[in-house]
Design an enzyme around this catalytic site. Structure first.
Site, PDB file in Angstrom:
ATOM      1  N   THR A 108       0.819  -1.210   0.000  1.00 57.20           N
ATOM      2  CA  THR A 108       0.000   0.000   0.000  1.00 57.20           C
ATOM      3  C   THR A 108       0.854   1.262   0.000  1.00 57.20           C
ATOM      4  O   THR A 108       1.980   1.255   0.524  1.00 57.20           O
ATOM      5  CB  THR A 108      -0.901  -0.017   1.252  1.00 57.20           C
ATOM      6  OG1 THR A 108      -1.508   1.260   1.410  1.00 57.20           O
ATOM      7  CG2 THR A 108      -0.103  -0.320   2.527  1.00 57.20           C
ATOM      8  N   ASP A 109       0.273   2.350  -0.502  1.00 55.52           N
ATOM      9  CA  ASP A 109       0.970   3.649  -0.438  1.00 55.52           C
ATOM     10  C   ASP A 109       1.068   4.170   1.001  1.00 55.52           C
ATOM     11  O   ASP A 109       1.851   5.082   1.281  1.00 55.52           O
ATOM     12  CB  ASP A 109       0.273   4.676  -1.336  1.00 55.52           C
ATOM     13  CG  ASP A 109      -1.199   4.907  -1.024  1.00 55.52           C
ATOM     14  OD1 ASP A 109      -1.745   4.263  -0.096  1.00 55.52           O
ATOM     15  OD2 ASP A 109      -1.824   5.732  -1.721  1.00 55.52           O
ATOM     16  N   GLU A 110       0.266   3.571   1.910  1.00 52.93           N
ATOM     17  CA  GLU A 110       0.259   4.082   3.294  1.00 52.93           C
ATOM     18  C   GLU A 110       1.578   3.865   4.014  1.00 52.93           C
ATOM     19  O   GLU A 110       1.811   4.449   5.067  1.00 52.93           O
ATOM     20  CB  GLU A 110      -0.861   3.412   4.094  1.00 52.93           C
ATOM     21  CG  GLU A 110      -2.216   3.714   3.551  1.00 52.93           C
ATOM     22  CD  GLU A 110      -3.334   3.350   4.514  1.00 52.93           C
ATOM     23  OE1 GLU A 110      -3.051   3.091   5.695  1.00 52.93           O
ATOM     24  OE2 GLU A 110      -4.479   3.330   4.060  1.00 52.93           O
TER      25      GLU A 110
ATOM     26  N   TYR B   5      -2.047  -0.780  11.093  1.00 50.64           N
ATOM     27  CA  TYR B   5      -2.156  -1.427   9.772  1.00 50.64           C
ATOM     28  C   TYR B   5      -0.963  -1.071   8.888  1.00 50.64           C
ATOM     29  O   TYR B   5      -0.257  -1.955   8.380  1.00 50.64           O
ATOM     30  CB  TYR B   5      -3.462  -1.015   9.077  1.00 50.64           C
ATOM     31  CG  TYR B   5      -3.439  -1.276   7.583  1.00 50.64           C
ATOM     32  CD1 TYR B   5      -3.395  -2.576   7.090  1.00 50.64           C
ATOM     33  CD2 TYR B   5      -3.425  -0.220   6.664  1.00 50.64           C
ATOM     34  CE1 TYR B   5      -3.341  -2.824   5.712  1.00 50.64           C
ATOM     35  CE2 TYR B   5      -3.379  -0.457   5.295  1.00 50.64           C
ATOM     36  CZ  TYR B   5      -3.331  -1.760   4.825  1.00 50.64           C
ATOM     37  OH  TYR B   5      -3.270  -2.003   3.466  1.00 50.64           O
TER      38      TYR B   5
ATOM     39  N   LYS C  21       2.180  -3.354   7.296  1.00 53.13           N
ATOM     40  CA  LYS C  21       2.433  -3.491   5.858  1.00 53.13           C
ATOM     41  C   LYS C  21       3.860  -3.036   5.546  1.00 53.13           C
ATOM     42  O   LYS C  21       4.560  -3.664   4.739  1.00 53.13           O
ATOM     43  CB  LYS C  21       1.426  -2.665   5.040  1.00 53.13           C
ATOM     44  CG  LYS C  21       0.004  -3.201   5.045  1.00 53.13           C
ATOM     45  CD  LYS C  21      -0.132  -4.597   4.464  1.00 53.13           C
ATOM     46  CE  LYS C  21       0.088  -4.660   2.970  1.00 53.13           C
ATOM     47  NZ  LYS C  21      -0.220  -6.027   2.426  1.00 53.13           N
TER      48      LYS C  21
HETATM   49  P1  NAD Z   1      -9.680  -7.378   2.263  1.00 56.10           P
HETATM   50  O1  NAD Z   1      -9.695  -7.126   3.718  1.00 56.10           O
HETATM   51  O2  NAD Z   1     -10.888  -7.079   1.457  1.00 56.10           O
HETATM   52  O3  NAD Z   1      -9.303  -8.905   1.966  1.00 56.10           O
HETATM   53  C1  NAD Z   1      -8.307  -9.579   2.674  1.00 56.10           C
HETATM   54  C2  NAD Z   1      -8.459 -11.073   2.400  1.00 56.10           C
HETATM   55  O4  NAD Z   1      -7.387 -11.759   3.075  1.00 56.10           O
HETATM   56  C3  NAD Z   1      -9.771 -11.669   2.941  1.00 56.10           C
HETATM   57  O5  NAD Z   1     -10.350 -12.513   1.979  1.00 56.10           O
HETATM   58  C4  NAD Z   1      -9.336 -12.454   4.169  1.00 56.10           C
HETATM   59  O6  NAD Z   1     -10.163 -13.575   4.442  1.00 56.10           O
HETATM   60  C5  NAD Z   1      -7.917 -12.871   3.757  1.00 56.10           C
HETATM   61  N1  NAD Z   1      -7.064 -13.156   4.923  1.00 56.10           N
HETATM   62  C6  NAD Z   1      -6.886 -12.383   6.026  1.00 56.10           C
HETATM   63  N2  NAD Z   1      -6.033 -12.980   6.881  1.00 56.10           N
HETATM   64  C7  NAD Z   1      -5.644 -14.144   6.290  1.00 56.10           C
HETATM   65  C8  NAD Z   1      -4.770 -15.188   6.674  1.00 56.10           C
HETATM   66  N3  NAD Z   1      -4.113 -15.156   7.850  1.00 56.10           N
HETATM   67  N4  NAD Z   1      -4.600 -16.230   5.836  1.00 56.10           N
HETATM   68  C9  NAD Z   1      -5.268 -16.277   4.655  1.00 56.10           C
HETATM   69  N5  NAD Z   1      -6.117 -15.325   4.250  1.00 56.10           N
HETATM   70  C10 NAD Z   1      -6.304 -14.264   5.051  1.00 56.10           C
HETATM   71  O7  NAD Z   1      -8.417  -6.573   1.723  1.00 56.10           O
HETATM   72  P2  NAD Z   1      -8.200  -5.805   0.338  1.00 56.10           P
HETATM   73  O8  NAD Z   1      -8.705  -4.419   0.467  1.00 56.10           O
HETATM   74  O9  NAD Z   1      -8.655  -6.659  -0.769  1.00 56.10           O
HETATM   75  O10 NAD Z   1      -6.604  -5.724   0.315  1.00 56.10           O
HETATM   76  C11 NAD Z   1      -5.854  -6.795  -0.230  1.00 56.10           C
HETATM   77  C12 NAD Z   1      -4.380  -6.423  -0.215  1.00 56.10           C
HETATM   78  O11 NAD Z   1      -4.166  -5.232  -0.965  1.00 56.10           O
HETATM   79  C13 NAD Z   1      -3.820  -6.141   1.187  1.00 56.10           C
HETATM   80  O12 NAD Z   1      -2.518  -6.658   1.261  1.00 56.10           O
HETATM   81  C14 NAD Z   1      -3.797  -4.628   1.276  1.00 56.10           C
HETATM   82  O13 NAD Z   1      -2.792  -4.188   2.145  1.00 56.10           O
HETATM   83  C15 NAD Z   1      -3.480  -4.271  -0.161  1.00 56.10           C
HETATM   84  N6  NAD Z   1      -3.941  -2.943  -0.626  1.00 56.10           N
HETATM   85  C16 NAD Z   1      -5.259  -2.593  -0.479  1.00 56.10           C
HETATM   86  C17 NAD Z   1      -5.702  -1.362  -1.000  1.00 56.10           C
HETATM   87  C18 NAD Z   1      -7.155  -0.944  -0.906  1.00 56.10           C
HETATM   88  O14 NAD Z   1      -7.493   0.157  -1.336  1.00 56.10           O
HETATM   89  N7  NAD Z   1      -8.054  -1.768  -0.388  1.00 56.10           N
HETATM   90  C19 NAD Z   1      -4.778  -0.515  -1.644  1.00 56.10           C
HETATM   91  C20 NAD Z   1      -3.433  -0.905  -1.741  1.00 56.10           C
HETATM   92  C21 NAD Z   1      -3.028  -2.131  -1.254  1.00 56.10           C
HETATM   93  O1  DAU Z   2      -4.169   3.794   0.410  1.00 59.14           O
HETATM   94  C1  DAU Z   2      -4.388   2.430   0.335  1.00 59.14           C
HETATM   95  C2  DAU Z   2      -5.216   1.970   1.515  1.00 59.14           C
HETATM   96  O2  DAU Z   2      -6.544   2.393   1.262  1.00 59.14           O
HETATM   97  C3  DAU Z   2      -5.161   0.467   1.745  1.00 59.14           C
HETATM   98  O3  DAU Z   2      -3.854   0.108   2.118  1.00 59.14           O
HETATM   99  C4  DAU Z   2      -6.139   0.036   2.852  1.00 59.14           C
HETATM  100  O4  DAU Z   2      -6.158  -1.368   2.961  1.00 59.14           O
HETATM  101  C5  DAU Z   2      -7.515   0.545   2.491  1.00 59.14           C
HETATM  102  O5  DAU Z   2      -8.424   0.239   3.534  1.00 59.14           O
HETATM  103  C6  DAU Z   2      -7.484   2.049   2.257  1.00 59.14           C
HETATM  104  O6  DAU Z   2      -7.178   2.742   3.493  1.00 59.14           O
HETATM  105  P1  DAU Z   2      -7.963   4.078   3.925  1.00 59.14           P
HETATM  106  O7  DAU Z   2      -7.854   4.207   5.388  1.00 59.14           O
HETATM  107  O8  DAU Z   2      -7.549   5.220   3.054  1.00 59.14           O
HETATM  108  O9  DAU Z   2      -9.446   3.643   3.457  1.00 59.14           O
HETATM  109  P2  DAU Z   2     -10.899   3.784   4.116  1.00 59.14           P
HETATM  110  O10 DAU Z   2     -11.860   3.265   3.112  1.00 59.14           O
HETATM  111  O11 DAU Z   2     -10.943   3.213   5.482  1.00 59.14           O
HETATM  112  O12 DAU Z   2     -11.068   5.358   4.239  1.00 59.14           O
HETATM  113  C7  DAU Z   2     -10.896   6.226   3.120  1.00 59.14           C
HETATM  114  C8  DAU Z   2     -11.013   7.657   3.629  1.00 59.14           C
HETATM  115  O13 DAU Z   2     -12.354   7.905   4.051  1.00 59.14           O
HETATM  116  C9  DAU Z   2     -10.150   7.941   4.848  1.00 59.14           C
HETATM  117  O14 DAU Z   2      -9.686   9.295   4.763  1.00 59.14           O
HETATM  118  C10 DAU Z   2     -11.110   7.807   6.030  1.00 59.14           C
HETATM  119  C11 DAU Z   2     -12.420   8.281   5.441  1.00 59.14           C
HETATM  120  N1  DAU Z   2     -13.649   7.691   5.990  1.00 59.14           N
HETATM  121  C12 DAU Z   2     -13.726   6.333   6.097  1.00 59.14           C
HETATM  122  C13 DAU Z   2     -14.890   5.731   6.557  1.00 59.14           C
HETATM  123  C14 DAU Z   2     -14.989   4.223   6.692  1.00 59.14           C
HETATM  124  C15 DAU Z   2     -14.743   8.493   6.304  1.00 59.14           C
HETATM  125  O15 DAU Z   2     -14.683   9.740   6.165  1.00 59.14           O
HETATM  126  N2  DAU Z   2     -15.897   7.900   6.725  1.00 59.14           N
HETATM  127  C16 DAU Z   2     -16.021   6.550   6.880  1.00 59.14           C
HETATM  128  O16 DAU Z   2     -17.099   6.074   7.274  1.00 59.14           O
END
Ligand code: NAD
Ligand code: DAU
Length: 333
Positions: free
Chosen positions: A121-123, A148, A152
């Protein structure tokens, strides 16, 4: 044709990746997923049985991981605890899965000498000021803010160490915020869409000035396939599609697209340590590997996403009440 092992493939981005791979390549896919609260088998429905297999299991289970690595040509590692708010309530599962789980996979990659791609992630880079002209690049120092993002960051550093010390054939990508179908209702965009669909008001943390750099999940998938195919071992690639928007703008778009007044939302308690802005400079991926995003119209992509949630209430409804109860307990309901 390759046999891909995809960890976390029942989650949001992993399941989008699996659908993308099946539709756009001739690879076969095995998903290894623990099915935590965030995993959903319904996200993998309709995949062809001759090219897709599901294995329920934990990436921390070294014996299972060892067996599966022996049967595949490459691993794409999505599995993680992924939600910042949950990591502030209970960090421990983030250490187990994101750190120990990644360590377990790296040891198996080392033993089997298998190609490994780590999704991150960019975080890991912390945050930027709203008026900072710079964006994150592959050279930006790590500075994570939450449990989190720190786990990562730790997992990325493990991958780098296993490449350098043990010659593991790994690449890393750090992507910005994804949107699209199959995203859990705890996350920002699905939470607000499903609130409005249920007649509830969207909930904006703080003033809503925080900026996220949105990318469609399909563009993330195409970037990962490009890196798997052409990426240089040991290297990191940032993935982003120039999609910066502040949270207030996104909520207003959701309300407008759903036919509600743009100001029909509530401000709730802010997230502790809330990162202000993320922005990705993906020049390296574009110039060195020739990748380009294809879903550059955020409003159109958001409309498609809203339509998906409207048409798939059976997919998200079972999670909605329990998720909202958790937010209410945190003062963000
Ligand atoms: P998500 O929470 O939707 O999915 C995570 C999946 O991993 C689930 O299906 C869960 O059951 C599985 N999991 C969790 N713990 C596990 C374990 N111990 N063994 C096997 N499976 C397990 O997450 P997501 O949003 O799809 O993110 C997926 C990946 O992408 C993560 O590594 C996250 O850091 C990265 N990422 C997410 C975003 C975003 O915007 N959501 C952006 C950049 C990177
Ligand atoms: O940048 C990549 C990341 O993006 C991933 O690594 C994470 O797995 C993914 O969850 C996401 O993280 P954020 O914390 O940015 O996403 P989230 O959807 O939780 O929140 C997006 C923005 O919206 C953040 O500034 C918090 C805000 N927010 C979130 C929720 C759930 C609100 O204002 N209201 C809400 O109810």
């Amino acid at each position: 044709m390759s046999r891909l092992l995809v960890t976390g493939g029942a989650g949001f981005i992993g399941s989008n990746f699996v659908h993308y791979v099946i539709a756009n390549t001739d690879h076969s896919v095995t998903v290894l997923d623990k099915l935590t609260y965030a995993g959903n088998l319904a996200s993998l429905e309709g995949l062809p049985a001759d090219r897709f297999r599901f294995v329920q299991g934990d990436i921390c289970d070294a014996a299972l991981v060892d067996e599966l690595f022996g049967e595949h040509d490459a691993v794409v590692h999505y599995a993680a605890e992924s939600h910042n708010d949950n990591s502030l309530e209970n960090p421990r599962p983030f250490l187990d899965t994101n750190i120990i789980g990644t360590y377990t996979l790296l040891e198996a990659a080392r033993k089997h000498d298998i190609r490994f791609h780590h999704i991150s992630t960019d975080e890991v880079y912390g945050d930027l000021e709203l008026d900072d002209p710079e964006k994150f690049t592959e050279q930006t120092p790590y500075n994570p803010s939450s449990p989190y993002s720190s786990t990562k960051a730790g997992s990325d550093l493990l991958v780098r160490a296993w490449v350098r010390s043990f010659g593991v054939k790994a690449t890393i990508s750090n992507c910005s915020n994804n949107y699209g179908p199959y995203q859990h209702v705890e996350k920002f965009i699905p939470r607000q869409i499903t609130n409005v669909l249920r007649g509830e008001r969207p909930k904006l943390y703080g003033k809503g000035e925080n900026v996220r750099d949105w990318i469609h999940a399909n563009d993330h998938s195409s970037a990962v396939l490009t890196i798997l195919d052409k990426g240089e071992i040991g290297e990191t690639y940032l993935i982003g599609a120039d999609g910066e928007k502040n949270n207030k703008e996104v909520v207003e778009l959701i309300l407008t697209q759903l036919g509600q007044p743009a100001d029909a939302y509530d401000h709730v308690v802010d997230r502790p340590g809330h990162d202000l802005r993320y922005a990705i400079d993906s020049t390296r991926l574009r110039t060195e590997l020739g990748w380009e995003p294809r879903f550059s119209d955020f409003e159109a992509g958001l409309a498609d996403t809203i339509a998906w949630y409207r048409d798939n209430e059976a997919w998200w409804a079972p999670q909605k009440d329990v998720t909202e109860a958790r937010y209410t307990a945190q003062g963000q309901g």
